[in-house]
Design a protein around this motif. Sequence first.
Motif, PDB file in Angstrom:
ATOM      1  N   SER A 269       0.829  -1.210   0.000  1.00 36.07           N
ATOM      2  CA  SER A 269       0.000   0.000   0.000  1.00 36.07           C
ATOM      3  C   SER A 269       0.866   1.263   0.000  1.00 36.07           C
ATOM      4  O   SER A 269       0.460   2.302  -0.516  1.00 36.07           O
ATOM      5  CB  SER A 269      -0.944   0.000   1.198  1.00 36.07           C
ATOM      6  N   LEU A 270       2.057   1.167   0.558  1.00 33.64           N
ATOM      7  CA  LEU A 270       3.017   2.278   0.574  1.00 33.64           C
ATOM      8  C   LEU A 270       3.370   2.707  -0.851  1.00 33.64           C
ATOM      9  O   LEU A 270       3.510   3.891  -1.151  1.00 33.64           O
ATOM     10  CB  LEU A 270       4.286   1.815   1.312  1.00 33.64           C
ATOM     11  N   PHE A 271       3.516   1.721  -1.746  1.00 38.62           N
ATOM     12  CA  PHE A 271       3.909   1.983  -3.128  1.00 38.62           C
ATOM     13  C   PHE A 271       2.699   2.278  -4.017  1.00 38.62           C
ATOM     14  O   PHE A 271       2.793   3.081  -4.938  1.00 38.62           O
ATOM     15  CB  PHE A 271       4.644   0.762  -3.709  1.00 38.62           C
ATOM     16  N   PHE A 272       1.587   1.599  -3.749  1.00 38.75           N
ATOM     17  CA  PHE A 272       0.438   1.658  -4.654  1.00 38.75           C
ATOM     18  C   PHE A 272      -0.515   2.796  -4.303  1.00 38.75           C
ATOM     19  O   PHE A 272      -1.262   3.261  -5.152  1.00 38.75           O
ATOM     20  CB  PHE A 272      -0.304   0.313  -4.623  1.00 38.75           C
ATOM     21  N   GLY A 273      -0.491   3.209  -3.029  1.00 39.57           N
ATOM     22  CA  GLY A 273      -1.350   4.321  -2.623  1.00 39.57           C
ATOM     23  C   GLY A 273      -2.722   3.890  -2.147  1.00 39.57           C
ATOM     24  O   GLY A 273      -3.463   4.672  -1.588  1.00 39.57           O
ATOM     25  N   ASN A 274      -3.081   2.628  -2.392  1.00 35.52           N
ATOM     26  CA  ASN A 274      -4.351   2.069  -1.912  1.00 35.52           C
ATOM     27  C   ASN A 274      -4.077   0.740  -1.232  1.00 35.52           C
ATOM     28  O   ASN A 274      -3.013   0.150  -1.420  1.00 35.52           O
ATOM     29  CB  ASN A 274      -5.325   1.823  -3.074  1.00 35.52           C
ATOM     30  N   GLU A 275      -5.069   0.271  -0.474  1.00 37.73           N
ATOM     31  CA  GLU A 275      -4.933  -1.038   0.165  1.00 37.73           C
ATOM     32  C   GLU A 275      -4.856  -2.126  -0.908  1.00 37.73           C
ATOM     33  O   GLU A 275      -5.524  -2.056  -1.935  1.00 37.73           O
ATOM     34  CB  GLU A 275      -6.138  -1.277   1.071  1.00 37.73           C
ATOM     35  N   VAL A 276      -4.013  -3.117  -0.647  1.00 37.45           N
ATOM     36  CA  VAL A 276      -3.783  -4.203  -1.595  1.00 37.45           C
ATOM     37  C   VAL A 276      -4.106  -5.522  -0.903  1.00 37.45           C
ATOM     38  O   VAL A 276      -3.753  -5.714   0.265  1.00 37.45           O
ATOM     39  CB  VAL A 276      -2.314  -4.185  -2.074  1.00 37.45           C
ATOM     40  N   ASN A 277      -4.779  -6.420  -1.609  1.00 31.64           N
ATOM     41  CA  ASN A 277      -5.108  -7.729  -1.051  1.00 31.64           C
ATOM     42  C   ASN A 277      -4.610  -8.806  -2.020  1.00 31.64           C
ATOM     43  O   ASN A 277      -5.265  -9.105  -3.016  1.00 31.64           O
ATOM     44  CB  ASN A 277      -6.614  -7.836  -0.828  1.00 31.64           C
ATOM     45  N   ALA A 278      -3.438  -9.361  -1.726  1.00 25.01           N
ATOM     46  CA  ALA A 278      -2.770 -10.274  -2.663  1.00 25.01           C
ATOM     47  C   ALA A 278      -3.007 -11.735  -2.311  1.00 25.01           C
ATOM     48  O   ALA A 278      -3.328 -12.082  -1.174  1.00 25.01           O
ATOM     49  CB  ALA A 278      -1.273  -9.993  -2.679  1.00 25.01           C
ATOM     50  N   SER A 279      -2.833 -12.591  -3.322  1.00 19.47           N
ATOM     51  CA  SER A 279      -2.826 -14.041  -3.138  1.00 19.47           C
ATOM     52  C   SER A 279      -1.398 -14.544  -3.390  1.00 19.47           C
ATOM     53  O   SER A 279      -0.595 -13.865  -4.026  1.00 19.47           O
ATOM     54  CB  SER A 279      -3.781 -14.711  -4.131  1.00 19.47           C
ATOM     55  N   ASN A 280      -1.141 -15.749  -2.932  1.00 17.13           N
ATOM     56  CA  ASN A 280       0.212 -16.313  -3.061  1.00 17.13           C
ATOM     57  C   ASN A 280       0.327 -17.154  -4.324  1.00 17.13           C
ATOM     58  O   ASN A 280      -0.579 -17.869  -4.701  1.00 17.13           O
ATOM     59  CB  ASN A 280       0.544 -17.166  -1.838  1.00 17.13           C
ATOM     60  N   VAL A 281       1.471 -17.031  -4.979  1.00 16.20           N
ATOM     61  CA  VAL A 281       1.848 -17.914  -6.090  1.00 16.20           C
ATOM     62  C   VAL A 281       3.182 -18.527  -5.728  1.00 16.20           C
ATOM     63  O   VAL A 281       4.081 -17.825  -5.237  1.00 16.20           O
ATOM     64  CB  VAL A 281       2.027 -17.126  -7.406  1.00 16.20           C
ATOM     65  N   HIS A 282       3.317 -19.829  -5.931  1.00 16.17           N
ATOM     66  CA  HIS A 282       4.583 -20.491  -5.613  1.00 16.17           C
ATOM     67  C   HIS A 282       5.266 -20.950  -6.902  1.00 16.17           C
ATOM     68  O   HIS A 282       4.679 -21.663  -7.698  1.00 16.17           O
ATOM     69  CB  HIS A 282       4.351 -21.701  -4.708  1.00 16.17           C
ATOM     70  N   PHE A 283       6.494 -20.475  -7.089  1.00 11.40           N
ATOM     71  CA  PHE A 283       7.315 -20.963  -8.206  1.00 11.40           C
ATOM     72  C   PHE A 283       8.333 -21.923  -7.657  1.00 11.40           C
ATOM     73  O   PHE A 283       8.994 -21.630  -6.658  1.00 11.40           O
ATOM     74  CB  PHE A 283       8.060 -19.798  -8.897  1.00 11.40           C
ATOM     75  N   SER A 284       8.490 -23.074  -8.303  1.00 12.95           N
ATOM     76  CA  SER A 284       9.519 -24.024  -7.858  1.00 12.95           C
ATOM     77  C   SER A 284      10.882 -23.417  -8.144  1.00 12.95           C
ATOM     78  O   SER A 284      11.067 -22.720  -9.133  1.00 12.95           O
ATOM     79  CB  SER A 284       9.373 -25.345  -8.583  1.00 12.95           C
TER      80      SER A 284
END
Length: 287
Positions: A269-284
């Motif tokens: 949110s510091l960078f984007f200016g709005n609240e962010v709600n992310a999901s996780n992605v896993h790369f091997s």
Amino acid sequence: MDTQAHPHNSTYAPIGIFDSGYGGLTVFKSIKETLPQYDYIYLGDNARAPYGNRSFETIYQYTFQAVEWFFKQGCPLVILACNTASAKALRSIQQKKLPFMDNPDNRILGVIRPTTEILGTCTNTGHIGILGTHGTVQSNSYPIEMSKFWPGVTVHQLACPMWVPLIENNEHNTPGADYFINKYLDELLAADNKIDTILLACTHYPLIQEKIEKRVGPSIKILSQGDIVAQSLQQYLQRHPQMNARISKNSTLDFFTTEQPDNFNSKASLFFGNEVNASNVHFSSGY
């Protein structure tokens, strides 16, 4: 790896925006403000950031994995909103016939070319400073691209390795940060006192732009990339109506990170200016 943004919606065709971490959110913020109608997916490879000091091969592999993931989400267009990935991986990926690219009309764009296309118009003295990560500076991508568009312009680069960790640890507003901000700026201007334009060639640096401007004074123009890239993308989509027609337009924003989402959300949110709600992605880690 196979986390889907909207697997149930076959018409979902967002613009993908990639960064090694948080910095690309400053570019995404400008893109979203300029082109609010489009659907977007943002992916930060925070678990493996920073990219700035990694080898060409490693950055290529990480960026390749991310681009592959974006195309699997249905993105027809991917923006590498990361100078290091743009410098070290973009051309190699563009030149390969990628096995996962179902549609040969899919495209990957970076931030370096649109920036250098306009950079020469910003200087009166013909002397420009470039501040970035070790990876971006070592790649020489900016001087190489500048020599194509603006052969008469003198470019002086400097790596600022302390700036990203200070920003990511939210220490950039402290007196300790001021020391490192001033140190690199003084070094750059001592190397070439004719510089009248400085490009912040790292998407984290807009967070310290005010401090940079205060240090160098009003006679030196400080440029960050968000608005430049957003305007360039807008023009690109106007020039390529077939691409524009393929991108879905529901104003949705989806965020993904390769680290713990809670940690990402609190800093993003510091960078984007709005609240962010992310999901996780896993790369091997294997390739």
